[in-house]
Design a protein around this motif. Structure first.
Motif, PDB file in Angstrom:
ATOM      1  N   ARG A 488       0.856  -1.194   0.000  1.00  0.00           N
ATOM      2  CA  ARG A 488       0.000   0.000   0.000  1.00  0.00           C
ATOM      3  C   ARG A 488       0.883   1.232   0.000  1.00  0.00           C
ATOM      4  O   ARG A 488       1.812   1.339   0.809  1.00  0.00           O
ATOM      5  N   VAL A 489       0.606   2.159  -0.895  1.00  0.00           N
ATOM      6  CA  VAL A 489       1.386   3.390  -1.028  1.00  0.00           C
ATOM      7  C   VAL A 489       0.482   4.585  -0.754  1.00  0.00           C
ATOM      8  O   VAL A 489      -0.637   4.657  -1.281  1.00  0.00           O
ATOM      9  N   LEU A 490       0.967   5.501   0.056  1.00  0.00           N
ATOM     10  CA  LEU A 490       0.299   6.774   0.276  1.00  0.00           C
ATOM     11  C   LEU A 490       1.190   7.885  -0.266  1.00  0.00           C
ATOM     12  O   LEU A 490       2.371   7.969   0.097  1.00  0.00           O
ATOM     13  N   VAL A 491       0.649   8.714  -1.109  1.00  0.00           N
ATOM     14  CA  VAL A 491       1.387   9.826  -1.699  1.00  0.00           C
ATOM     15  C   VAL A 491       0.728  11.130  -1.274  1.00  0.00           C
ATOM     16  O   VAL A 491      -0.484  11.302  -1.462  1.00  0.00           O
ATOM     17  N   SER A 492       1.515  12.011  -0.691  1.00  0.00           N
ATOM     18  CA  SER A 492       1.036  13.358  -0.370  1.00  0.00           C
ATOM     19  C   SER A 492       1.588  14.322  -1.407  1.00  0.00           C
ATOM     20  O   SER A 492       2.788  14.307  -1.703  1.00  0.00           O
ATOM     21  N   THR A 493       0.724  15.149  -1.945  1.00  0.00           N
ATOM     22  CA  THR A 493       1.074  16.039  -3.051  1.00  0.00           C
ATOM     23  C   THR A 493       0.693  17.462  -2.682  1.00  0.00           C
ATOM     24  O   THR A 493      -0.291  17.684  -1.963  1.00  0.00           O
ATOM     25  N   THR A 494       1.460  18.415  -3.160  1.00  0.00           N
ATOM     26  CA  THR A 494       1.171  19.818  -2.845  1.00  0.00           C
ATOM     27  C   THR A 494       1.269  20.677  -4.094  1.00  0.00           C
ATOM     28  O   THR A 494       2.018  20.347  -5.036  1.00  0.00           O
ATOM     29  N   ASP A 495       0.516  21.756  -4.086  1.00  0.00           N
ATOM     30  CA  ASP A 495       0.627  22.763  -5.143  1.00  0.00           C
ATOM     31  C   ASP A 495       1.150  24.080  -4.575  1.00  0.00           C
ATOM     32  O   ASP A 495       1.041  25.130  -5.201  1.00  0.00           O
ATOM     33  N   GLY A 496       1.710  24.013  -3.362  1.00  0.00           N
ATOM     34  CA  GLY A 496       2.228  25.202  -2.710  1.00  0.00           C
ATOM     35  C   GLY A 496       1.192  25.936  -1.893  1.00  0.00           C
ATOM     36  O   GLY A 496       1.533  26.802  -1.084  1.00  0.00           O
ATOM     37  N   VAL A 497      -0.067  25.590  -2.095  1.00  0.00           N
ATOM     38  CA  VAL A 497      -1.153  26.213  -1.338  1.00  0.00           C
ATOM     39  C   VAL A 497      -1.765  25.208  -0.370  1.00  0.00           C
ATOM     40  O   VAL A 497      -1.947  25.477   0.807  1.00  0.00           O
ATOM     41  N   GLY A 498      -2.079  24.046  -0.874  1.00  0.00           N
ATOM     42  CA  GLY A 498      -2.668  22.987  -0.062  1.00  0.00           C
ATOM     43  C   GLY A 498      -1.963  21.671  -0.309  1.00  0.00           C
ATOM     44  O   GLY A 498      -1.042  21.565  -1.125  1.00  0.00           O
ATOM     45  N   GLU A 499      -2.401  20.650   0.412  1.00  0.00           N
ATOM     46  CA  GLU A 499      -1.800  19.324   0.300  1.00  0.00           C
ATOM     47  C   GLU A 499      -2.920  18.297   0.320  1.00  0.00           C
ATOM     48  O   GLU A 499      -3.918  18.462   1.018  1.00  0.00           O
ATOM     49  N   TRP A 500      -2.771  17.227  -0.471  1.00  0.00           N
ATOM     50  CA  TRP A 500      -3.776  16.179  -0.505  1.00  0.00           C
ATOM     51  C   TRP A 500      -3.068  14.827  -0.588  1.00  0.00           C
ATOM     52  O   TRP A 500      -1.916  14.723  -1.019  1.00  0.00           O
ATOM     53  N   THR A 501      -3.788  13.772  -0.165  1.00  0.00           N
ATOM     54  CA  THR A 501      -3.182  12.447  -0.090  1.00  0.00           C
ATOM     55  C   THR A 501      -4.007  11.452  -0.893  1.00  0.00           C
ATOM     56  O   THR A 501      -5.236  11.450  -0.849  1.00  0.00           O
ATOM     57  N   THR A 502      -3.286  10.603  -1.624  1.00  0.00           N
ATOM     58  CA  THR A 502      -3.911   9.569  -2.443  1.00  0.00           C
ATOM     59  C   THR A 502      -3.289   8.227  -2.108  1.00  0.00           C
ATOM     60  O   THR A 502      -2.199   8.147  -1.535  1.00  0.00           O
ATOM     61  N   VAL A 503      -3.984   7.162  -2.484  1.00  0.00           N
ATOM     62  CA  VAL A 503      -3.555   5.819  -2.131  1.00  0.00           C
ATOM     63  C   VAL A 503      -3.524   4.928  -3.368  1.00  0.00           C
ATOM     64  O   VAL A 503      -4.308   5.101  -4.305  1.00  0.00           O
TER      65      VAL A 503
END
Length: 528
Positions: A488-503
């Motif tokens: 299972r992989v969790l990736v946190s991504t940002t655009d410099g304003v907010g952050e979101w996590t996908t699996v």
């Protein structure tokens, strides 16, 4: 017990994060860190901030020197900590006492032995000399215009050995002008019912204000502190997030939240209470410790609901399963969508994510069924709101369109004789009928794959130029056994304003990462 919030608060919240809390294993604050922590503690309205032991630690001496010009506190008074004079030494000639005076804080907190065994075996002096050490040192600081608090070290253990000597120490301090006598459960071995009994007895035999300082070795530091308050103490000591040596101390944030919301004591200004969660997490970052998700009141899971039964009730009324409105302490309620989820969980989560599910009963049912199947295969959406939102919206009439159609991808890792390792990835995708081939390099196959995919898409979706990976976590789910265990992989991504996590989940770690990466980029373009 009741207090008048219109007066100078008749109750002390005393924080010792920078002294006792700094004794936690693995914590080492710089002077700049200590100044930052003090400012944060002031924002939650504590009355006193113990900054350290000047003279004993060079870092603490520097902290107090800088604090005089750099620390502007609105609510708290700064406290310097130190010991009473040494046995057989005149108080005016004790270097440690002089260093405390030189710190120039309005309040001094002295530590003294209150257990006859410690006086005789650790200090190696007489019981009478110890009383004189307390009285002389308190009187010295009072004469120099300082407010003085006395920490009676090992008070409760000492009470078991001699129930009178600790009281004599307190009376020596009060007689010399001490404002507070703090009963310390230094070894942390007490339970609430015993704390209440001892405090009530001591209170009946002393003339001054009593305080409480509890370590958490029985897991009861907060409960012990609250029991002491119920028994009559009006000065409570704690540390941010319960930091401290061994099992830690009473947690200042949990103490404040309970004192205000459960016991009705306005111990901090009303406007400070909603700052508890923010300050808790900020101090955790300064201490380089991950915030405790399950910390009462301020943890991100403190008001998170997983079971479908809970969600059904919360849909009717949040108060049915929340002991408190989370916003009171700066927190928020969260609904976790898992294999335990029912329709109510999905509806509430959709509401939390801003998804309109009115009239979408069939879609909700499909999502519930899909989540249960996926979680049986190792997927988990508890920490991956972005992936869940994409899954949810995919069942609605306005489902987000895919960014591309995948033809293939390939990754490779090349290890050179000089020790250099290079990863390369090639992706072949179709976007609006156009076939695009892109190659990227990275410090690993997943990084290379991410670079190649974003390079292939960025001309069509310029928003992706601002998107980057913030965190990457891998967990091996071993229940299938052997080398075929699911990843299972969790990736946190940002655009410099907010952050979101996908699996992403798959037997192959790169394929699991691919699923998470695709969700991350799709979310960035379609839903941000």
């Amino acid at each position: 017990m009741s207090l008048d919030p219109a007066t100078d608060l008749d109750f002390h919240v005393f924080d010792t994060t920078l002294r006792d809390g700094a004794q936690r294993e693995g914590v080492s604050y710089s002077v700049a860190d200590k100044l930052a922590v003090a400012r944060l503690l002031d924002e939650i309205g504590v009355g006193f901030i113990e900054g350290g032991w000047p003279g004993a630690l060079p870092k603490d001496t520097e902290f107090f020197a800088r604090a005089r010009s750099e620390l502007k506190l609105r609510h708290a008074q700064l406290v310097a900590f130190g010991a009473t004079r040494k046995a057989g030494v005149r108080v005016e000639e004790d270097a440690q006492v002089r260093a405390l005076l030189d710190a120039e804080t309005p309040v001094v907190c002295l530590v003294a032995k209150s257990d006859v065994r410690h006086v005789r075996e650790a200090l190696r002096t007489t019981l009478e000399e110890n009383l004189a050490m307390v009285a002389d040192t308190v009187a010295f600081f009072v004469a120099h215009g300082r407010r003085v608090f006395l920490d009676c070290e090992h008070f409760f253990d000492g009470y078991k050995a001699d129930r009178d000597y600790g009281v004599r120490v307190l009376e020596a301090a009060f007689g010399a002008g001490a404002e507070v006598g703090v009963l310390c459960d230094t070894n942390g071995g007490m339970l609430p019912m015993d704390v209440a009994r001892v405090v009530a007895d001591v209170r009946s035999r002393t003339s001054g204000r009593l305080g409480i300082h509890c370590q958490d070795d029985t897991g009861c530091a907060v409960a012990n502190s609250l029991a002491a308050v119920e028994a009559g103490v009006t000065h409570v000591q704690g540390t941010a997030n319960g930091y401290g040596e061994r099992a830690g101390n009473a947690d200042t944030f949990v103490l404040i939240a309970n004192l205000v919301t459960k016991m009705g004591l306005p111990v901090v200004p009303a406007e400070c209470l909603p700052e508890l969660q923010r300050v808790s997490h900020a101090i955790a970052e300064l201490a380089n410790i991950a915030p405790d998700d399950h910390q009462p009141f301020v943890g991100v899971s403190a008001f998170a609901h997983k079971a479908g039964l809970h969600a059904s009730a919360i849909k009717v009324s949040p108060e049915l399963y929340n002991h408190l409105d989370p916003t009171v302490v700066g927190n928020d309620m969260r609904i976790l969508v898992t294999e335990m989820a029912g329709r109510a969980s999905v509806e509430l989560k959709g509401r939390e994510l801003g998804v309109d599910l009115d009239g979408q009963a069939d879609a909700i049912g499909r999502v519930v069924d899909q989540v249960k199947v996926l979680e049986a295969d190792g997927w988990s959406f508890e920490a991956a709101d972005a992936s869940f939102e994409l899954l949810l919206r995919a069942q609605l009439p306005d489902a987000p369109a895919p960014l591309f159609e995948l033809e293939s991808y390939k990754t490779s890792v090349e290890h050179w004789s000089n020790g250099v390792v290079v990863s390369e990835a090639t992706v072949k995708v179709h976007v609006d009928g156009e076939r695009i081939i892109s190659t990227g390099e990275g410090n690993g196959p997943v990084n290379a794959l991410d670079n190649a995919l974003r390079q292939a898409l960025v001309s069509r979706y310029p928003r992706l130029a601002d998107v980057s990976l913030a965190d990457y976590k891998v967990r091996i789910l071993g229940w299938k056994g052997g080398t075929s265990a699911t990843t299972r992989v969790l990736v946190s991504t940002t655009d410099g304003v907010g952050e979101w996590t996908t699996v992403g989940v798959h037997d192959n770690v790169v394929e699991a990462s691919w699923h998470a990466l695709v969700d991350a980029l799709t979310y960035a373009v379609r839903l941000r």
